[in-house]
Design a protein around this motif. Structure first.
Motif, short mmCIF file in Angstrom:
data_model
loop_
_atom_site.label_atom_id
_atom_site.label_comp_id
_atom_site.label_asym_id
_atom_site.label_seq_id
_atom_site.Cartn_x
_atom_site.Cartn_y
_atom_site.Cartn_z
N GLY A 28 -12.55 -29.41 -18.05
CA GLY A 28 -12.25 -28.08 -17.55
C GLY A 28 -13.33 -27.31 -16.80
O GLY A 28 -12.94 -26.22 -16.39
N ALA A 29 -14.22 -28.24 -16.31
CA ALA A 29 -15.22 -27.59 -15.36
C ALA A 29 -15.22 -27.97 -14.07
O ALA A 29 -15.27 -29.24 -13.81
N ARG A 30 -15.60 -27.11 -13.14
CA ARG A 30 -15.87 -27.48 -11.61
C ARG A 30 -17.52 -27.32 -11.59
O ARG A 30 -18.17 -26.39 -11.89
N ILE A 31 -18.21 -28.56 -11.31
CA ILE A 31 -19.64 -28.35 -11.23
C ILE A 31 -20.13 -28.91 -9.81
O ILE A 31 -19.78 -29.56 -9.08
N SER A 32 -20.85 -27.88 -8.96
CA SER A 32 -21.57 -28.10 -7.82
C SER A 32 -22.98 -27.99 -7.98
O SER A 32 -23.39 -27.35 -8.83
N ALA A 33 -23.41 -28.86 -7.14
CA ALA A 33 -24.92 -28.85 -7.36
C ALA A 33 -25.60 -28.82 -5.83
O ALA A 33 -24.88 -29.40 -4.92
N LEU A 51 -32.15 -30.20 -8.53
CA LEU A 51 -30.84 -30.06 -8.38
C LEU A 51 -30.66 -28.46 -9.11
O LEU A 51 -31.15 -28.36 -10.23
N ALA A 52 -30.08 -27.42 -8.59
CA ALA A 52 -29.65 -26.45 -9.02
C ALA A 52 -27.90 -26.89 -9.42
O ALA A 52 -27.32 -27.34 -8.45
N PHE A 53 -27.71 -26.35 -10.65
CA PHE A 53 -26.18 -26.50 -10.92
C PHE A 53 -25.18 -25.10 -11.15
O PHE A 53 -25.67 -24.36 -11.53
N ARG A 54 -24.14 -25.18 -10.43
CA ARG A 54 -23.18 -24.14 -10.66
C ARG A 54 -21.97 -24.81 -11.67
O ARG A 54 -21.42 -25.58 -11.09
N ILE A 55 -21.80 -24.09 -12.68
CA ILE A 55 -20.79 -24.59 -13.66
C ILE A 55 -19.46 -23.51 -13.62
O ILE A 55 -19.92 -22.38 -14.04
#
Lengths: 309, 283
Positions: free
Chosen positions: B146-151, B162-166
Protein backbone atom coordinates in the motif's frame (compact mmCIF):
# COMPACT_ATOMS: atom_id res chain seq x y z
CA UNK A 1 48.63 -3.64 38.86
CA UNK A 2 45.42 -1.83 38.13
CA UNK A 3 42.53 -3.47 36.26
CA UNK A 4 39.68 -1.34 34.93
CA UNK A 5 36.55 -2.50 33.14
CA UNK A 6 35.31 -0.36 30.22
CA UNK A 7 32.88 -2.83 28.64
CA UNK A 8 31.42 -5.99 30.20
CA UNK A 9 28.66 -6.99 27.81
CA UNK A 10 28.54 -9.77 25.22
CA UNK A 11 27.11 -9.96 21.68
CA UNK A 12 26.19 -6.34 21.11
CA UNK A 13 25.98 -3.08 23.02
CA UNK A 14 22.70 -2.64 24.90
CA UNK A 15 21.96 0.93 25.94
CA UNK A 16 19.00 1.65 28.16
CA UNK A 17 17.70 1.83 31.69
CA UNK A 18 17.80 -1.96 32.38
CA UNK A 19 21.61 -2.03 31.93
CA UNK A 20 22.45 1.30 33.54
CA UNK A 21 24.32 -0.09 36.58
CA UNK A 22 26.46 -2.84 35.02
CA UNK A 23 26.77 -1.08 31.67
CA UNK A 24 25.84 -1.85 28.09
CA UNK A 25 29.19 -1.55 26.29
CA UNK A 26 30.85 -4.61 24.79
CA UNK A 27 34.06 -6.16 26.07
CA UNK A 28 37.09 -4.06 26.98
CA UNK A 29 39.40 -4.37 30.00
CA UNK A 30 42.44 -2.20 30.74
CA UNK A 31 45.45 -3.41 32.71
CA UNK A 32 48.17 -0.98 33.75
CA UNK A 33 51.28 -1.80 35.74
CA UNK A 34 52.97 0.38 38.33
CA UNK A 35 55.71 1.22 35.81
CA UNK A 36 53.15 2.49 33.29
CA UNK A 37 52.85 -0.47 30.91
CA UNK A 38 49.42 -0.31 29.36
CA UNK A 39 47.65 -3.45 28.18
CA UNK A 40 44.10 -3.49 26.81
CA UNK A 41 42.21 -6.73 26.38
CA UNK A 42 39.61 -6.59 23.59
CA UNK A 43 38.22 -3.63 21.68
CA UNK A 44 34.45 -3.73 22.12
CA UNK A 45 32.54 -0.44 22.30
CA UNK A 46 33.93 0.16 25.81
CA UNK A 47 37.28 1.07 24.23
CA UNK A 48 35.84 4.32 22.89
CA UNK A 49 35.65 5.91 26.33
CA UNK A 50 39.02 4.46 27.31
CA UNK A 51 40.43 6.14 24.19
CA UNK A 52 38.90 9.46 25.22
CA UNK A 53 40.50 9.16 28.63
CA UNK A 54 43.90 8.26 27.14
CA UNK A 55 43.71 11.37 24.96
CA UNK A 56 43.80 13.46 28.14
CA UNK A 57 47.39 12.30 28.60
CA UNK A 58 50.40 11.44 26.44
CA UNK A 59 48.33 9.89 23.66
CA UNK A 60 47.10 13.36 22.79
CA UNK A 61 50.70 14.44 22.14
CA UNK A 62 51.35 11.34 20.05
CA UNK A 63 53.58 9.88 22.72
CA UNK A 64 51.37 7.06 23.92
CA UNK A 65 52.07 3.36 23.78
CA UNK A 66 49.57 0.55 24.36
CA UNK A 67 49.32 -3.17 23.76
CA UNK A 68 45.98 -4.61 22.65
CA UNK A 69 45.39 -8.31 23.28
CA UNK A 70 42.47 -9.55 21.20
CA UNK A 71 40.67 -12.71 22.35
CA UNK A 72 39.05 -13.17 18.91
CA UNK A 73 37.58 -11.00 16.19
CA UNK A 74 33.83 -11.44 16.67
CA UNK A 75 32.22 -8.00 16.45
CA UNK A 76 31.63 -7.48 20.15
CA UNK A 77 35.39 -7.73 20.73
CA UNK A 78 36.58 -5.35 18.00
CA UNK A 79 33.71 -3.04 17.06
CA UNK A 80 34.99 -0.16 19.17
CA UNK A 81 38.40 0.01 17.46
CA UNK A 82 37.44 2.44 14.67
CA UNK A 83 36.34 4.79 17.47
CA UNK A 84 39.56 4.50 19.51
CA UNK A 85 40.92 8.04 19.32
CA UNK A 86 44.64 7.22 19.89
CA UNK A 87 44.69 5.52 16.46
CA UNK A 88 44.21 8.88 14.79
CA UNK A 89 47.23 10.69 16.26
CA UNK A 90 50.69 10.61 14.68
CA UNK A 91 53.34 9.14 16.89
CA UNK A 92 51.22 6.86 19.07
CA UNK A 93 52.41 3.25 19.00
CA UNK A 94 49.90 0.45 19.23
CA UNK A 95 50.68 -3.25 19.23
CA UNK A 96 47.84 -5.60 18.39
CA UNK A 97 48.11 -9.28 19.36
CA UNK A 98 45.74 -12.03 18.25
CA UNK A 99 45.74 -15.65 17.22
CA UNK A 100 47.32 -16.47 13.89
CA UNK A 101 44.80 -17.54 11.28
CA UNK A 102 45.21 -19.87 8.35
CA UNK A 103 43.16 -17.93 5.85
CA UNK A 104 43.75 -14.24 6.42
CA UNK A 105 46.45 -12.18 8.05
CA UNK A 106 45.60 -10.20 11.10
CA UNK A 107 46.11 -6.78 9.60
CA UNK A 108 43.63 -7.50 6.82
CA UNK A 109 40.99 -8.75 9.26
CA UNK A 110 41.19 -5.50 11.20
CA UNK A 111 41.59 -3.29 8.16
CA UNK A 112 38.45 -4.72 6.54
CA UNK A 113 36.39 -3.32 9.40
CA UNK A 114 37.21 0.16 8.15
CA UNK A 115 36.61 -0.57 4.45
CA UNK A 116 33.99 1.20 2.35
CA UNK A 117 31.03 0.96 2.52
CA UNK A 118 31.20 0.26 6.26
CA UNK A 119 33.29 3.11 7.67
CA UNK A 120 34.34 6.51 6.33
CA UNK A 121 38.00 6.40 7.39
CA UNK A 122 40.01 3.58 5.76
CA UNK A 123 42.50 1.77 7.97
CA UNK A 124 45.51 2.98 5.96
CA UNK A 125 44.61 6.51 7.04
CA UNK A 126 45.11 5.57 10.66
CA UNK A 127 47.85 7.92 11.88
CA UNK A 128 49.35 5.92 14.73
CA UNK A 129 52.02 3.31 14.17
CA UNK A 130 50.11 0.01 14.45
CA UNK A 131 52.02 -3.28 14.56
CA UNK A 132 50.33 -6.68 14.45
CA UNK A 133 51.71 -9.74 16.21
CA UNK A 134 50.20 -13.10 15.33
CA UNK A 135 50.17 -15.64 18.14
CA UNK A 136 50.29 -19.43 18.09
CA UNK A 137 48.24 -21.41 20.62
CA UNK A 138 50.00 -21.45 23.97
CA UNK A 139 52.30 -18.53 23.11
CA UNK A 140 54.20 -16.87 25.97
CA UNK A 141 55.85 -13.49 25.65
CA UNK A 142 56.77 -10.34 27.52
CA UNK A 143 55.27 -6.91 27.23
CA UNK A 144 57.67 -4.56 28.94
CA UNK A 145 57.49 -5.55 32.64
CA UNK A 146 54.52 -7.92 32.19
CA UNK A 147 54.60 -11.65 31.39
CA UNK A 148 51.81 -12.82 29.13
CA UNK A 149 50.68 -16.42 28.59
CA UNK A 150 47.89 -17.72 26.38
CA UNK A 151 45.63 -20.73 25.97
CA UNK A 152 43.20 -21.79 23.30
CA UNK A 153 39.50 -21.51 24.15
CA UNK A 154 36.47 -23.50 23.06
CA UNK A 155 34.53 -21.03 20.92
CA UNK A 156 33.27 -20.88 17.32
CA UNK A 157 36.24 -19.93 15.12
CA UNK A 158 38.48 -20.25 18.19
CA UNK A 159 39.34 -17.65 20.83
CA UNK A 160 42.39 -17.03 23.02
CA UNK A 161 42.63 -16.62 26.81
CA UNK A 162 45.38 -14.42 28.25
CA UNK A 163 47.10 -14.20 31.62
CA UNK A 164 49.08 -11.11 32.54
CA UNK A 165 51.55 -11.20 35.44
CA UNK A 166 53.18 -8.03 36.78
CA UNK A 167 53.72 -6.22 40.08
CA UNK A 168 53.53 -9.58 41.85
CA UNK A 169 49.94 -10.07 40.70
CA UNK A 170 48.26 -12.18 38.05
CA UNK A 171 45.05 -11.59 36.13
CA UNK A 172 43.58 -14.06 33.62
CA UNK A 173 40.98 -13.23 30.96
CA UNK A 174 38.89 -16.16 29.74
CA UNK A 175 36.43 -15.00 27.09
CA UNK A 176 34.76 -16.22 25.02
CA UNK A 177 34.50 -19.89 25.77
CA UNK A 178 32.05 -22.74 26.09
CA UNK A 179 32.58 -25.36 28.79
CA UNK A 180 34.98 -28.14 27.80
CA UNK A 181 32.42 -30.91 27.94
CA UNK A 182 29.75 -30.93 25.25
CA UNK A 183 30.97 -29.57 21.91
CA UNK A 184 34.45 -29.12 20.46
CA UNK A 185 34.40 -25.85 18.53
CA UNK A 186 36.66 -25.14 15.61
CA UNK A 187 36.07 -23.48 12.27
CA UNK A 188 32.93 -25.43 11.36
CA UNK A 189 29.50 -23.86 11.76
CA UNK A 190 27.56 -25.57 14.56
CA UNK A 191 23.93 -25.14 13.64
CA UNK A 192 21.81 -26.75 16.31
CA UNK A 193 21.29 -26.69 20.04
CA UNK A 194 21.47 -30.48 20.35
CA UNK A 195 24.04 -31.15 23.04
CA UNK A 196 26.84 -33.39 21.91
CA UNK A 197 27.14 -34.88 25.37
CA UNK A 198 27.87 -38.57 25.14
CA UNK A 199 28.34 -38.29 21.40
CA UNK A 200 31.81 -36.78 21.42
CA UNK A 201 34.44 -38.89 19.76
CA UNK A 202 37.28 -40.12 21.90
CA UNK A 203 39.70 -37.78 20.17
CA UNK A 204 37.45 -34.72 20.60
CA UNK A 205 37.02 -35.58 24.25
CA UNK A 206 40.78 -35.79 24.64
CA UNK A 207 41.26 -32.43 22.91
CA UNK A 208 38.74 -30.78 25.22
CA UNK A 209 40.40 -32.30 28.27
CA UNK A 210 43.74 -30.82 27.20
CA UNK A 211 42.11 -27.44 26.55
CA UNK A 212 40.51 -27.49 30.01
CA UNK A 213 43.86 -28.36 31.64
CA UNK A 214 45.55 -25.51 29.80
CA UNK A 215 42.88 -23.04 30.94
CA UNK A 216 43.16 -24.20 34.55
CA UNK A 217 46.94 -23.81 34.28
CA UNK A 218 46.52 -20.29 32.86
CA UNK A 219 44.28 -19.41 35.84
CA UNK A 220 46.46 -21.08 38.49
CA UNK A 221 46.99 -18.86 41.55
CA UNK A 222 45.55 -15.83 39.74
CA UNK A 223 44.47 -12.90 41.89
CA UNK A 224 41.65 -12.24 39.45
CA UNK A 225 40.01 -14.31 36.72
CA UNK A 226 37.65 -12.58 34.30
CA UNK A 227 35.43 -15.29 32.82
CA UNK A 228 32.71 -15.51 30.15
CA UNK A 229 29.58 -16.34 32.17
CA UNK A 230 27.03 -15.26 29.61
CA UNK A 231 24.51 -18.00 30.33
CA UNK A 232 22.37 -19.33 33.13
CA UNK A 233 22.16 -23.11 33.30
CA UNK A 234 18.78 -23.02 31.53
CA UNK A 235 20.03 -20.81 28.71
CA UNK A 236 23.04 -23.02 28.20
CA UNK A 237 20.74 -26.01 27.62
CA UNK A 238 19.09 -24.02 24.82
CA UNK A 239 22.17 -22.42 23.27
CA UNK A 240 25.22 -24.63 23.85
CA UNK A 241 26.22 -24.10 20.21
CA UNK A 242 26.92 -20.36 20.70
CA UNK A 243 30.03 -21.12 22.71
CA UNK A 244 29.56 -19.47 26.12
CA UNK A 245 29.79 -20.65 29.74
CA UNK A 246 27.76 -20.50 32.96
CA UNK A 247 28.92 -19.29 36.39
CA UNK A 248 29.23 -22.91 37.53
CA UNK A 249 31.83 -23.54 34.79
CA UNK A 250 33.87 -20.51 35.80
CA UNK A 251 33.67 -21.48 39.49
CA UNK A 252 34.87 -25.01 38.76
CA UNK A 253 37.90 -23.71 36.83
CA UNK A 254 38.71 -21.10 39.48
CA UNK A 255 38.45 -23.57 42.36
CA UNK A 256 40.63 -26.10 40.55
CA UNK A 257 43.17 -23.32 39.93
CA UNK A 258 43.25 -21.81 43.43
CA UNK A 259 42.04 -18.42 42.21
CA UNK A 260 41.37 -15.59 44.69
CA UNK A 261 38.65 -13.67 42.88
CA UNK A 262 36.35 -14.38 39.93
CA UNK A 263 34.71 -11.62 37.89
CA UNK A 264 31.57 -12.70 36.05
CA UNK A 265 31.88 -11.12 32.61
CA UNK A 266 30.38 -10.87 29.10
CA UNK A 267 26.84 -10.50 30.40
CA UNK A 268 24.09 -11.47 27.95
CA UNK A 269 22.45 -8.52 26.17
CA UNK A 270 19.06 -9.34 27.68
CA UNK A 271 20.40 -9.58 31.24
CA UNK A 272 19.01 -6.66 33.24
CA UNK A 273 20.90 -5.22 36.19
CA UNK A 274 18.71 -7.03 38.69
CA UNK A 275 19.19 -10.29 36.81
CA UNK A 276 22.97 -9.85 37.01
CA UNK A 277 22.51 -9.30 40.78
CA UNK A 278 20.60 -12.58 40.95
CA UNK A 279 23.23 -14.43 38.94
CA UNK A 280 25.93 -13.05 41.24
CA UNK A 281 24.06 -14.14 44.38
CA UNK A 282 23.57 -17.62 42.91
CA UNK A 283 27.24 -17.89 42.00
CA UNK A 284 28.34 -16.79 45.48
CA UNK A 285 26.07 -19.35 47.10
CA UNK A 286 27.43 -22.08 44.85
CA UNK A 287 31.05 -21.12 45.50
CA UNK A 288 30.48 -20.98 49.26
CA UNK A 289 29.38 -24.62 49.31
CA UNK A 290 32.71 -25.61 47.88
CA UNK A 291 35.39 -23.21 49.10
CA UNK A 292 36.38 -19.61 49.60
CA UNK A 293 36.38 -18.01 46.17
CA UNK A 294 35.46 -14.30 46.07
CA UNK A 295 33.08 -13.43 43.24
CA UNK A 296 32.13 -10.09 41.72
CA UNK A 297 30.03 -9.28 38.67
CA UNK A 298 32.05 -7.00 36.39
CA UNK A 299 30.54 -3.58 35.72
CA UNK A 300 31.67 -0.59 33.71
CA UNK A 301 33.96 1.49 35.89
CA UNK A 302 34.98 -1.39 38.18
CA UNK A 303 38.53 -0.52 39.19
CA UNK A 304 40.68 -3.11 41.02
CA UNK A 305 44.20 -2.85 42.38
CA UNK A 306 46.13 -6.11 42.61
CA UNK A 307 49.57 -6.93 44.03
CA UNK A 308 51.95 -3.99 44.34
CA UNK A 309 49.70 -1.20 43.07
CA UNK B 1 0.64 5.19 9.68
CA UNK B 2 2.57 4.67 12.92
CA UNK B 3 6.24 5.63 13.05
CA UNK B 4 8.23 4.16 15.97
CA UNK B 5 11.82 4.95 16.90
CA UNK B 6 14.03 2.02 18.03
CA UNK B 7 17.44 3.66 17.66
CA UNK B 8 18.22 7.38 17.30
CA UNK B 9 21.97 7.63 17.98
CA UNK B 10 24.73 8.22 15.42
CA UNK B 11 28.10 6.52 14.84
CA UNK B 12 28.25 4.00 17.69
CA UNK B 13 25.85 2.81 20.39
CA UNK B 14 26.22 4.91 23.49
CA UNK B 15 25.03 3.09 26.61
CA UNK B 16 25.05 4.70 30.03
CA UNK B 17 23.03 6.72 32.50
CA UNK B 18 23.27 9.89 30.38
CA UNK B 19 21.45 8.47 27.36
CA UNK B 20 18.62 6.61 29.05
CA UNK B 21 15.81 8.99 28.04
CA UNK B 22 16.54 9.46 24.34
CA UNK B 23 18.34 6.15 24.01
CA UNK B 24 21.80 4.99 22.96
CA UNK B 25 20.98 2.56 20.14
CA UNK B 26 21.99 3.29 16.55
CA UNK B 27 19.34 4.06 13.88
CA UNK B 28 16.26 1.94 13.35
CA UNK B 29 12.72 3.20 12.70
CA UNK B 30 9.65 1.09 12.02
CA UNK B 31 6.69 2.24 9.95
CA UNK B 32 3.42 0.34 10.37
CA UNK B 33 0.71 1.11 7.83
CA UNK B 34 -2.99 1.03 8.69
CA UNK B 35 -3.27 -2.31 6.86
CA UNK B 36 -0.49 -3.69 9.10
CA UNK B 37 2.24 -3.69 6.43
CA UNK B 38 5.67 -3.11 7.95
CA UNK B 39 8.61 -1.04 6.71
CA UNK B 40 11.90 -0.79 8.57
CA UNK B 41 14.29 2.11 8.05
CA UNK B 42 17.90 1.08 8.75
CA UNK B 43 19.18 -1.73 10.93
CA UNK B 44 21.32 -0.16 13.64
CA UNK B 45 21.40 -1.79 17.08
CA UNK B 46 17.85 -0.56 17.71
CA UNK B 47 16.73 -3.33 15.33
CA UNK B 48 17.33 -5.87 18.07
CA UNK B 49 14.56 -4.48 20.27
CA UNK B 50 12.25 -4.11 17.27
CA UNK B 51 12.87 -7.77 16.41
CA UNK B 52 12.04 -8.84 19.96
CA UNK B 53 8.79 -6.87 19.87
CA UNK B 54 7.76 -8.52 16.59
CA UNK B 55 7.97 -12.06 17.93
CA UNK B 56 4.53 -11.78 19.51
CA UNK B 57 2.95 -11.49 16.04
CA UNK B 58 3.31 -13.34 12.71
CA UNK B 59 7.12 -12.96 12.72
CA UNK B 60 7.31 -15.35 15.67
CA UNK B 61 5.43 -17.97 13.64
CA UNK B 62 7.34 -17.61 10.40
CA UNK B 63 4.50 -15.73 8.73
CA UNK B 64 5.91 -12.21 8.79
CA UNK B 65 6.69 -9.99 5.82
CA UNK B 66 8.49 -6.67 5.86
CA UNK B 67 10.50 -4.33 3.68
CA UNK B 68 13.82 -2.99 4.97
CA UNK B 69 15.06 0.30 3.53
CA UNK B 70 18.79 0.90 4.06
CA UNK B 71 20.09 4.45 3.78
CA UNK B 72 23.69 3.24 3.48
CA UNK B 73 26.03 0.62 4.89
CA UNK B 74 28.05 2.48 7.52
CA UNK B 75 28.18 0.27 10.63
CA UNK B 76 25.73 2.23 12.70
CA UNK B 77 23.04 1.59 10.07
CA UNK B 78 23.53 -2.16 9.66
CA UNK B 79 25.11 -3.50 12.84
CA UNK B 80 21.76 -4.72 14.16
CA UNK B 81 21.29 -7.00 11.15
CA UNK B 82 22.86 -10.12 12.76
CA UNK B 83 20.77 -9.53 15.91
CA UNK B 84 17.35 -9.01 14.32
CA UNK B 85 15.52 -12.11 15.58
CA UNK B 86 12.89 -12.46 12.80
CA UNK B 87 15.68 -13.08 10.26
CA UNK B 88 16.28 -16.41 12.02
CA UNK B 89 12.71 -17.72 11.64
CA UNK B 90 12.05 -19.85 8.60
CA UNK B 91 9.04 -18.66 6.63
CA UNK B 92 9.51 -14.94 7.30
CA UNK B 93 10.09 -12.98 4.15
CA UNK B 94 12.08 -9.77 3.82
CA UNK B 95 12.89 -7.48 0.96
CA UNK B 96 15.94 -5.33 1.62
CA UNK B 97 16.22 -2.19 -0.48
CA UNK B 98 19.53 -0.36 -0.67
CA UNK B 99 21.72 1.75 -2.89
CA UNK B 100 23.73 -0.86 -4.70
CA UNK B 101 22.43 -3.45 -7.12
CA UNK B 102 20.86 -6.53 -5.58
CA UNK B 103 23.73 -9.01 -5.60
CA UNK B 104 26.25 -6.42 -4.55
CA UNK B 105 24.10 -5.31 -1.63
CA UNK B 106 23.84 -8.87 -0.48
CA UNK B 107 27.54 -9.47 -0.72
CA UNK B 108 28.84 -6.18 0.55
CA UNK B 109 26.42 -5.36 3.28
CA UNK B 110 25.20 -8.62 4.63
CA UNK B 111 27.60 -11.39 3.77
CA UNK B 112 30.77 -9.59 4.79
CA UNK B 113 29.23 -8.66 8.11
CA UNK B 114 28.28 -12.29 8.76
CA UNK B 115 31.69 -13.74 7.79
CA UNK B 116 33.12 -16.36 10.12
CA UNK B 117 35.89 -14.20 11.55
CA UNK B 118 33.30 -11.65 12.71
CA UNK B 119 30.13 -13.57 13.57
CA UNK B 120 29.43 -17.20 14.44
CA UNK B 121 26.54 -17.63 11.99
CA UNK B 122 29.12 -17.35 9.15
CA UNK B 123 26.66 -16.60 6.32
CA UNK B 124 23.21 -15.08 6.02
CA UNK B 125 22.14 -18.38 4.43
CA UNK B 126 22.25 -19.89 7.93
CA UNK B 127 19.65 -17.41 9.16
CA UNK B 128 16.43 -19.09 8.05
CA UNK B 129 14.20 -16.33 6.69
CA UNK B 130 13.96 -15.55 2.98
CA UNK B 131 15.80 -12.32 2.22
CA UNK B 132 15.52 -10.71 -1.21
CA UNK B 133 17.72 -7.82 -2.21
CA UNK B 134 16.59 -4.97 -4.40
CA UNK B 135 18.96 -2.27 -5.51
CA UNK B 136 17.07 0.98 -5.91
CA UNK B 137 19.17 1.93 -8.89
CA UNK B 138 17.53 -1.02 -10.64
CA UNK B 139 14.00 0.15 -10.07
CA UNK B 140 13.53 3.88 -9.56
CA UNK B 141 10.44 4.52 -7.50
CA UNK B 142 8.90 1.49 -5.89
CA UNK B 143 5.35 0.52 -5.24
CA UNK B 144 5.32 -1.91 -2.35
CA UNK B 145 1.94 -3.04 -1.04
CA UNK B 146 0.00 0.00 0.00
CA UNK B 147 2.97 2.34 -0.11
CA UNK B 148 4.71 4.39 -2.74
CA UNK B 149 8.40 4.74 -1.98
CA UNK B 150 10.72 7.25 -3.57
CA UNK B 151 14.38 7.59 -2.78
CA UNK B 152 16.96 10.24 -3.54
CA UNK B 153 20.71 10.25 -3.04
CA UNK B 154 21.76 13.06 -0.76
CA UNK B 155 25.29 14.10 0.27
CA UNK B 156 27.00 12.58 3.31
CA UNK B 157 30.53 13.95 3.36
CA UNK B 158 32.57 12.21 0.70
CA UNK B 159 29.80 9.76 -0.07
CA UNK B 160 26.03 9.68 -0.49
CA UNK B 161 23.12 8.16 1.35
CA UNK B 162 19.57 7.36 0.33
CA UNK B 163 16.79 9.43 1.81
CA UNK B 164 13.38 7.74 1.62
CA UNK B 165 9.89 9.15 1.16
CA UNK B 166 7.06 6.79 2.10
CA UNK B 167 3.55 7.76 1.02
CA UNK B 168 0.70 5.68 2.38
CA UNK B 169 -2.61 6.04 4.20
CA UNK B 170 -2.84 9.57 2.78
CA UNK B 171 0.25 10.61 4.76
CA UNK B 172 3.92 11.15 3.96
CA UNK B 173 6.98 10.25 5.99
CA UNK B 174 10.52 11.22 4.96
CA UNK B 175 13.68 9.69 6.48
CA UNK B 176 16.94 11.58 5.92
CA UNK B 177 19.52 10.27 8.37
CA UNK B 178 23.18 11.19 7.79
CA UNK B 179 22.38 14.09 5.48
CA UNK B 180 25.42 16.36 5.34
CA UNK B 181 25.28 19.21 2.84
CA UNK B 182 27.85 21.71 1.69
CA UNK B 183 27.67 25.40 2.64
CA UNK B 184 24.64 25.89 0.41
CA UNK B 185 22.51 23.73 2.67
CA UNK B 186 19.91 21.18 1.57
CA UNK B 187 20.20 20.27 -2.12
CA UNK B 188 17.27 20.89 -4.53
CA UNK B 189 16.86 17.11 -4.93
CA UNK B 190 16.65 16.67 -1.19
CA UNK B 191 14.13 19.48 -0.79
CA UNK B 192 11.99 18.02 -3.56
CA UNK B 193 11.91 14.70 -1.74
CA UNK B 194 11.09 16.32 1.62
CA UNK B 195 8.42 18.65 0.19
CA UNK B 196 5.29 18.90 2.32
CA UNK B 197 5.99 15.78 4.39
CA UNK B 198 3.81 15.17 7.43
CA UNK B 199 6.92 14.05 9.28
CA UNK B 200 10.55 14.67 8.31
CA UNK B 201 13.12 12.64 10.27
CA UNK B 202 16.31 14.57 9.60
CA UNK B 203 19.91 14.19 10.65
CA UNK B 204 20.71 16.57 13.47
CA UNK B 205 23.91 15.14 14.84
CA UNK B 206 25.44 18.35 16.15
CA UNK B 207 24.90 21.78 17.53
CA UNK B 208 25.95 24.39 14.92
CA UNK B 209 29.10 25.06 16.97
CA UNK B 210 30.15 21.40 17.09
CA UNK B 211 29.43 20.94 13.38
CA UNK B 212 31.70 23.87 12.53
CA UNK B 213 34.56 21.89 14.17
CA UNK B 214 33.68 18.69 12.35
CA UNK B 215 32.75 19.64 8.81
CA UNK B 216 34.59 16.59 7.46
CA UNK B 217 32.07 14.28 9.11
CA UNK B 218 29.42 15.00 6.49
CA UNK B 219 26.57 15.32 8.96
CA UNK B 220 24.02 18.01 9.76
CA UNK B 221 23.54 20.29 12.69
CA UNK B 222 20.26 21.43 14.06
CA UNK B 223 20.49 24.41 11.69
CA UNK B 224 20.48 22.31 8.50
CA UNK B 225 17.63 20.21 9.87
CA UNK B 226 15.56 23.29 10.59
CA UNK B 227 16.44 24.81 7.23
CA UNK B 228 15.35 21.62 5.44
CA UNK B 229 12.06 21.51 7.34
CA UNK B 230 11.37 25.18 6.71
CA UNK B 231 12.25 25.24 3.03
CA UNK B 232 10.38 22.01 2.26
CA UNK B 233 7.37 23.22 4.27
CA UNK B 234 7.00 20.01 6.25
CA UNK B 235 4.46 19.72 9.07
CA UNK B 236 6.65 18.12 11.70
CA UNK B 237 10.41 17.73 12.15
CA UNK B 238 12.03 14.95 14.18
CA UNK B 239 15.66 15.55 15.17
CA UNK B 240 17.65 12.34 14.76
CA UNK B 241 21.10 10.65 14.81
CA UNK B 242 22.52 12.48 17.82
CA UNK B 243 26.25 12.58 18.46
CA UNK B 244 27.38 9.67 20.63
CA UNK B 245 28.61 12.00 23.36
CA UNK B 246 25.43 14.07 23.70
CA UNK B 247 23.63 13.53 26.98
CA UNK B 248 19.86 13.61 27.40
CA UNK B 249 20.17 17.19 28.62
CA UNK B 250 22.19 18.14 25.53
CA UNK B 251 19.43 16.74 23.32
CA UNK B 252 16.77 18.61 25.33
CA UNK B 253 18.66 21.80 24.50
CA UNK B 254 18.97 20.83 20.85
CA UNK B 255 15.19 20.50 20.64
CA UNK B 256 14.61 23.79 22.49
CA UNK B 257 17.03 25.59 20.18
CA UNK B 258 15.30 24.07 17.17
CA UNK B 259 11.97 25.43 18.38
CA UNK B 260 13.46 28.91 18.71
CA UNK B 261 15.09 28.75 15.26
CA UNK B 262 11.77 27.78 13.68
CA UNK B 263 9.95 30.54 15.56
CA UNK B 264 12.56 33.06 14.40
CA UNK B 265 11.74 32.09 10.83
CA UNK B 266 8.06 32.64 11.54
CA UNK B 267 7.46 28.88 11.17
CA UNK B 268 5.40 28.37 14.30
CA UNK B 269 3.20 25.90 12.43
CA UNK B 270 6.09 23.44 12.03
CA UNK B 271 6.19 21.10 15.02
CA UNK B 272 9.52 19.81 16.28
CA UNK B 273 10.45 16.85 18.46
CA UNK B 274 13.55 14.98 19.52
CA UNK B 275 13.36 11.38 18.34
CA UNK B 276 13.55 9.04 21.33
CA UNK B 277 13.64 5.27 21.63
CA UNK B 278 10.16 3.90 22.19
CA UNK B 279 8.38 6.99 20.87
CA UNK B 280 5.59 6.39 18.34
CA UNK B 281 4.31 9.20 16.13
CA UNK B 282 0.91 8.54 14.61
CA UNK B 283 0.33 10.20 11.25
Amino acid sequence: MRVRFWGVRGSLPVPGAPTERYGGNTSCVEISTSSGTRIIIDGGTGIRRLGKELMRGEFDQGKGRAHLLVSHTHWDHIQGLPFFAPFYRDGNRLFVYARQRDDQNLRSVFASQADAPFFPVPFHKTRADVAFRELLDGARFEIEDAQVSTARLNHPYIATAYSVTADGAKVTYVADTAPFTDILFGHEFVSGPALAQGKLSKSDRAKLAIMAEDVVRLCTDADLVIYDTMYTAGEYQKYPHFGHSRPQDAIAVCQAAGVKCLALFHHAPDRSDSEVDTMLAGARALAKEQGTLDIVAAYEGLDLTLGRG
Amino acid sequence: MDVTFWGVRGSIPSPGPFTVRYGGNTPCVSVRLDNDELFILDLGTGARNLGTSLFAGPFGKGQGRATVLLSHAHWDHIQGFPFFGPFYVQGNHFTVVGQTRGEQLLDRVLERQMAAQFFPVQTYRNMGATIDMRGLSDEGDLKIGGARISATLIPHGGTQVLAFRIEADGKTLVYASDAGYDKNGPTPDALALFQGADLLIHDSTFTPEDRAQRLDRGLSSLEEAVQAAFRAQVKKLALFHYDQDYTDNDVDQLVARGRRLLDDKGARAIAILGAAEGLTVHL
